[in-house]
Design a protein around this motif. Sequence first.
Motif, PDB file in Angstrom:
ATOM      1  N   LEU A  64       0.569  -1.064   0.107  1.00 21.09           N
ATOM      2  CA  LEU A  64       0.228  -0.288   0.546  1.00 21.09           C
ATOM      3  C   LEU A  64       0.876   1.708  -0.058  1.00 21.09           C
ATOM      4  N   GLY A  65       2.332   0.949  -0.146  1.00 17.35           N
ATOM      5  CA  GLY A  65       3.413   2.045   0.291  1.00 17.35           C
ATOM      6  C   GLY A  65       3.570   3.464   1.282  1.00 17.35           C
ATOM      7  N   GLY A  66       2.177   2.430   2.505  1.00 18.67           N
ATOM      8  CA  GLY A  66       2.245   3.471   3.636  1.00 18.67           C
ATOM      9  C   GLY A  66       1.645   3.646   4.281  1.00 18.67           C
ATOM     10  N   ARG A  67       0.048   3.257   2.647  1.00 15.12           N
ATOM     11  CA  ARG A  67      -1.228   4.567   3.117  1.00 15.12           C
ATOM     12  C   ARG A  67      -2.092   3.525   3.460  1.00 15.12           C
ATOM     13  N   PRO A  68      -2.969   4.093   4.704  1.00 18.04           N
ATOM     14  CA  PRO A  68      -4.026   3.396   5.946  1.00 18.04           C
ATOM     15  C   PRO A  68      -5.363   3.094   4.691  1.00 18.04           C
TER      16      PRO A  68
END
Length: 203
Positions: A57-61
């Motif tokens: 997710l590329g760090g996206r919550p």
Amino acid sequence: MTVSWTPHRFTGGLLALDTANTVVLRGDPRRSFDRFDDPAEIARFADAASRFRAAELGGRPLAAPSPATIAPVVLSIREATDRLFRGAVSKGSITTSDLPGFLKACSDGLDGSRTEIGAPGKPFGDPVTPIAFETALAVSALSLLCDDTAARLRICPNCTWLFVDRSRNSSRLWCDMAVCGNRQKARRHYRRRRMAENEAKNA
């Protein structure tokens, strides 16, 4: 029943596969059950997936503030994904008749979304703001159509979960060696011991 969303629940390798695997023991009507029977589990799953799928997710919550509302879309994507790619693993090819349903389900997940995806370091868009779970699920499911990913899909012979085999020589057998692999080892050991005991009795 509240589910414990442990790391083992995220051994599929991608968000879409982990979601497909929330139906336990597919193909066994007597023992199969759906971890999303309670829509509240969708939100809890999304929260856990934000951590366990942070790299994808590329760090996206992930955000699922109204799980009951999005449940029909989530379940539609989940079932279309499982049907298309379980068939692809079994047959060695994708069945085109399953594509329209899959693409429609993913389209429904993307409907109304205004996020930008695919930028370097931002595969799911801006990591600062949450992304709707159904949107991220659709993007993850569509990524499975990539040739390299599709060719590496496997079905665990123990639990029947779908997973991506990222081993160097594409020889991974189990979704989780620590769980399914060890269970199969224990079963084989038990069978060998019983055979030895029976042979000893009949000697």
